[in-house]
Design a protein around this motif. Structure first.
Motif, PDB file in Angstrom:
ATOM      1  N   ALA A 148       0.650  -1.802  -0.166  1.00 44.64           N
ATOM      2  CA  ALA A 148       0.334  -0.036  -0.208  1.00 44.64           C
ATOM      3  C   ALA A 148       0.929   1.436  -0.324  1.00 44.64           C
ATOM      4  CB  ALA A 148      -0.814  -0.406   1.294  1.00 44.64           C
ATOM      5  N   VAL A 149       1.778   1.172   0.670  1.00 40.56           N
ATOM      6  CA  VAL A 149       2.720   1.945   1.079  1.00 40.56           C
ATOM      7  C   VAL A 149       3.652   2.829  -0.525  1.00 40.56           C
ATOM      8  CG1 VAL A 149       4.805   3.643   2.082  1.00 40.56           C
ATOM      9  CG2 VAL A 149       3.199   2.228   3.363  1.00 40.56           C
ATOM     10  N   LYS A 150       4.279   1.687  -1.212  1.00 40.38           N
ATOM     11  CA  LYS A 150       4.364   1.399  -2.516  1.00 40.38           C
ATOM     12  C   LYS A 150       3.847   2.295  -4.028  1.00 40.38           C
ATOM     13  CE  LYS A 150       7.808  -2.383  -1.681  1.00 40.38           C
ATOM     14  NZ  LYS A 150       7.961  -3.777  -2.755  1.00 40.38           N
ATOM     15  N   HIS A 151       2.491   2.163  -3.612  1.00 36.41           N
ATOM     16  CA  HIS A 151       1.348   2.483  -4.411  1.00 36.41           C
ATOM     17  C   HIS A 151       1.523   3.765  -4.054  1.00 36.41           C
ATOM     18  CE1 HIS A 151      -0.483  -2.006  -5.497  1.00 36.41           C
ATOM     19  NE2 HIS A 151       0.478  -1.737  -5.638  1.00 36.41           N
ATOM     20  N   VAL A 152       1.308   4.240  -2.899  1.00 39.21           N
ATOM     21  CA  VAL A 152       0.744   5.437  -2.818  1.00 39.21           C
ATOM     22  C   VAL A 152       2.312   6.329  -2.541  1.00 39.21           C
ATOM     23  CG1 VAL A 152       1.307   7.351  -0.748  1.00 39.21           C
ATOM     24  CG2 VAL A 152      -0.434   5.024  -0.789  1.00 39.21           C
ATOM     25  N   LEU A 153       2.943   6.007  -2.628  1.00 44.39           N
ATOM     26  CA  LEU A 153       4.859   6.179  -3.326  1.00 44.39           C
ATOM     27  C   LEU A 153       4.253   6.634  -4.659  1.00 44.39           C
ATOM     28  CD1 LEU A 153       7.182   4.721  -1.307  1.00 44.39           C
ATOM     29  CD2 LEU A 153       6.308   7.651  -0.890  1.00 44.39           C
ATOM     30  N   LEU A 178      -5.563   6.424   3.060  1.00 45.43           N
ATOM     31  CA  LEU A 178      -4.075   5.183   2.659  1.00 45.43           C
ATOM     32  C   LEU A 178      -5.228   4.141   2.892  1.00 45.43           C
ATOM     33  CD1 LEU A 178      -1.360   3.759   2.694  1.00 45.43           C
ATOM     34  CD2 LEU A 178      -1.817   4.421   5.369  1.00 45.43           C
ATOM     35  N   SER A 179      -6.451   3.566   3.378  1.00 46.62           N
ATOM     36  CA  SER A 179      -7.051   2.391   3.994  1.00 46.62           C
ATOM     37  C   SER A 179      -7.837   2.067   2.300  1.00 46.62           C
ATOM     38  CB  SER A 179      -8.484   2.796   4.449  1.00 46.62           C
ATOM     39  OG  SER A 179      -7.550   2.611   5.310  1.00 46.62           O
ATOM     40  N   THR A 180      -7.714   2.764   1.246  1.00 42.23           N
ATOM     41  CA  THR A 180      -7.922   2.802  -0.018  1.00 42.23           C
ATOM     42  C   THR A 180      -6.828   2.267  -0.905  1.00 42.23           C
ATOM     43  OG1 THR A 180      -7.083   4.635  -1.016  1.00 42.23           O
ATOM     44  CG2 THR A 180      -9.820   5.035  -0.544  1.00 42.23           C
ATOM     45  N   TYR A 181      -5.694   1.964  -0.199  1.00 39.95           N
ATOM     46  CA  TYR A 181      -5.011   0.800  -1.085  1.00 39.95           C
ATOM     47  C   TYR A 181      -4.564   0.089  -0.625  1.00 39.95           C
ATOM     48  CZ  TYR A 181      -3.141   5.545  -3.375  1.00 39.95           C
ATOM     49  OH  TYR A 181      -3.180   6.747  -3.647  1.00 39.95           O
ATOM     50  N   LEU A 182      -5.509  -0.305   1.000  1.00 43.89           N
ATOM     51  CA  LEU A 182      -5.571  -1.808   0.952  1.00 43.89           C
ATOM     52  C   LEU A 182      -6.115  -3.432   0.639  1.00 43.89           C
ATOM     53  CD1 LEU A 182      -4.944  -0.943   4.606  1.00 43.89           C
ATOM     54  CD2 LEU A 182      -3.277  -1.377   3.372  1.00 43.89           C
ATOM     55  N   MET A 183      -6.548  -4.088   0.961  1.00 41.95           N
ATOM     56  CA  MET A 183      -7.046  -5.346   0.002  1.00 41.95           C
ATOM     57  C   MET A 183      -8.524  -5.269   0.242  1.00 41.95           C
ATOM     58  SD  MET A 183      -4.000  -8.579  -0.125  1.00 41.95           S
ATOM     59  CE  MET A 183      -2.128  -8.474  -0.508  1.00 41.95           C
ATOM     60  N   THR A 184      -8.224  -4.717   1.665  1.00 44.00           N
ATOM     61  CA  THR A 184      -9.429  -4.938   2.241  1.00 44.00           C
ATOM     62  C   THR A 184     -10.341  -3.393   2.123  1.00 44.00           C
ATOM     63  OG1 THR A 184      -8.689  -3.759   4.502  1.00 44.00           O
ATOM     64  CG2 THR A 184      -9.362  -5.794   4.077  1.00 44.00           C
ATOM     65  N   ASN A 185     -10.419  -3.118   0.443  1.00 44.77           N
ATOM     66  CA  ASN A 185     -11.105  -1.720  -0.128  1.00 44.77           C
ATOM     67  C   ASN A 185     -12.327  -2.133  -0.434  1.00 44.77           C
ATOM     68  OD1 ASN A 185     -11.793   1.215  -0.729  1.00 44.77           O
ATOM     69  ND2 ASN A 185     -10.622   0.551  -3.004  1.00 44.77           N
ATOM     70  N   ASN A 189       3.454  10.693  -9.217  1.00 40.71           N
ATOM     71  CA  ASN A 189       3.097  10.896 -10.915  1.00 40.71           C
ATOM     72  C   ASN A 189       1.929  11.881 -10.395  1.00 40.71           C
ATOM     73  OD1 ASN A 189       4.034   8.233 -12.283  1.00 40.71           O
ATOM     74  ND2 ASN A 189       2.658   6.602 -11.531  1.00 40.71           N
ATOM     75  N   GLY A 190       1.775  12.494  -9.400  1.00 40.69           N
ATOM     76  CA  GLY A 190       0.684  13.841  -9.190  1.00 40.69           C
ATOM     77  C   GLY A 190      -0.594  13.211  -9.408  1.00 40.69           C
ATOM     78  N   ILE A 191      -0.953  11.996  -8.830  1.00 42.96           N
ATOM     79  CA  ILE A 191      -2.585  11.819  -8.529  1.00 42.96           C
ATOM     80  C   ILE A 191      -2.933  11.798  -7.045  1.00 42.96           C
ATOM     81  CG2 ILE A 191      -3.933   9.184  -8.467  1.00 42.96           C
ATOM     82  CD1 ILE A 191      -2.134   8.124 -10.702  1.00 42.96           C
ATOM     83  N   ILE A 192      -1.688  11.985  -5.832  1.00 46.30           N
ATOM     84  CA  ILE A 192      -2.032  11.792  -4.824  1.00 46.30           C
ATOM     85  C   ILE A 192      -1.097  12.703  -4.049  1.00 46.30           C
ATOM     86  CG2 ILE A 192      -0.786   9.727  -3.436  1.00 46.30           C
ATOM     87  CD1 ILE A 192      -3.602   9.973  -1.498  1.00 46.30           C
ATOM     88  N   ASN A 193      -1.314  14.265  -3.143  1.00 46.69           N
ATOM     89  CA  ASN A 193      -0.381  14.703  -2.416  1.00 46.69           C
ATOM     90  C   ASN A 193      -0.210  14.192  -0.970  1.00 46.69           C
ATOM     91  OD1 ASN A 193      -2.465  16.465  -1.065  1.00 46.69           O
ATOM     92  ND2 ASN A 193      -2.892  17.372  -4.156  1.00 46.69           N
ATOM     93  N   GLU A 194       0.275  14.766   0.005  1.00 47.56           N
ATOM     94  CA  GLU A 194       0.497  15.049   0.678  1.00 47.56           C
ATOM     95  C   GLU A 194      -0.156  15.346   2.057  1.00 47.56           C
ATOM     96  OE1 GLU A 194       2.708  18.354   0.288  1.00 47.56           O
ATOM     97  OE2 GLU A 194       2.439  16.731  -0.653  1.00 47.56           O
ATOM     98  N   LYS A 195      -1.468  16.307   1.751  1.00 46.97           N
ATOM     99  CA  LYS A 195      -2.311  17.163   2.218  1.00 46.97           C
ATOM    100  C   LYS A 195      -3.528  16.255   1.747  1.00 46.97           C
ATOM    101  CE  LYS A 195      -1.067  21.695   1.892  1.00 46.97           C
ATOM    102  NZ  LYS A 195      -1.983  23.068   1.292  1.00 46.97           N
TER     103      LYS A 195
END
Length: 258
Positions: A166-171, A189-196, A176-182
């Motif tokens: 999940a952390v790798k996908h966030v990075l 972050l939960s949406t990047y987990l398998m249980t999304n 790629n400008g899809i998400i920012n730190e804010k």
């Protein structure tokens, strides 16, 4: 001595299962129940049977508990069927465990369809044998339009690997400008987990007397109510499941508040 915290323990074996079901339906039902199904090997050893006999018996329990969970109104039932660490077990046992989904779903799938249960899976599919994966994907395909209980198998699943991925996908999305730190918070972050798409478990049950999480849903279990029992999984029956829910209903969930 009466157990005031758990009235079901005070009932005799002759207590009617229907009475228990009706009683728990009158209170808050956990929306998502997760189970670490432990003790198959010990159950078999106590009977001088091979370990695979315990796994076969445990499969029958999955069927009973799935039907009961659906009946009482649980929305999601996640079963820890095989961890990423379980590959370390003897090859004969691993081979048998990989055949269980095909055997289980081959006989139970028509009933799941009829009872409006939807099959899902979390875990790393790419490492599963093709026959195992075909059985899971067939069940998911044939139940995809069902809107009752979600029967979610955690198969070749490990929570630390899930969180790391999940952390790798966030990075990657950040680069790629899809998400920012804010925009990055617990919810995103939960949406990047398998249980999304699934709610976090309200209740975790672990059988066999072990009191640990074993790399299971570490993020998702942050505020889950934990229930440990000495009962081995092949001996875990409808009364035990209802007892666990009854205990859950006796607790107050504060989520860090007062």
């Amino acid at each position: 001595m009466l157990d005031k915290m758990n009235p079901w323990k005070n009932k005799n074996n002759s207590s009617i299962l229907r009475e228990q079901k009706n009683a728990i339906k009158e209170q808050m039902i956990p929306e998502h129940v997760a189970i670490i199904m432990d003790g198959n090997g010990r159950w078999a050893k106590k009977r001088a049977l091979p370990r695979i006999a315990g796994h076969h018996e445990g499969m029958k329990v999955v069927r009973k508990i799935t039907k009961l969970a659906n009946e009482v109104g649980v929305k999601t039932l996640t079963l820890y069927a095989f961890s990423t660490e379980n590959w370390k077990r003897p090859k004969m046992e691993v081979d048998y465990l990989m055949k269980l989904p095909e055997e289980f779903l081959g006989t139970f799938l028509p009933e799941l369809v009829e009872e409006n249960v939807r099959v899902e899976m979390i875990g790393y599919k790419e490492s599963l044998p093709s026959a195992t994966l075909r059985a899971i994907e067939k069940a998911m395909r044939e139940t995809k339009d069902n809107n009752g209980l979600i029967l979610n198998f955690a198969l070749n699943y490990g929570s630390r690997a899930e969180i790391l991925d999940a952390v790798k996908h966030v990075l990657d999305d950040y680069k790629n400008g899809i998400i920012n730190e804010k925009e990055l918070n617990e919810e995103s972050l939960s949406t990047y987990l398998m249980t999304n798409g699934l709610s976090d478990p309200d209740l975790l049950i672990r059988t066999s007397g072990e009191i640990r999480l074993s790399n299971f849903m570490l993020w998702q279990l942050a505020y889950t109510e934990l229930y440990f029992t000495d009962v081995l999984w092949p001996d875990f029956d409808e009364n035990h499941f209802l007892e666990a829910i009854g205990t859950y209903q006796s607790r107050q969930r504060r989520f860090g508040g007062v």
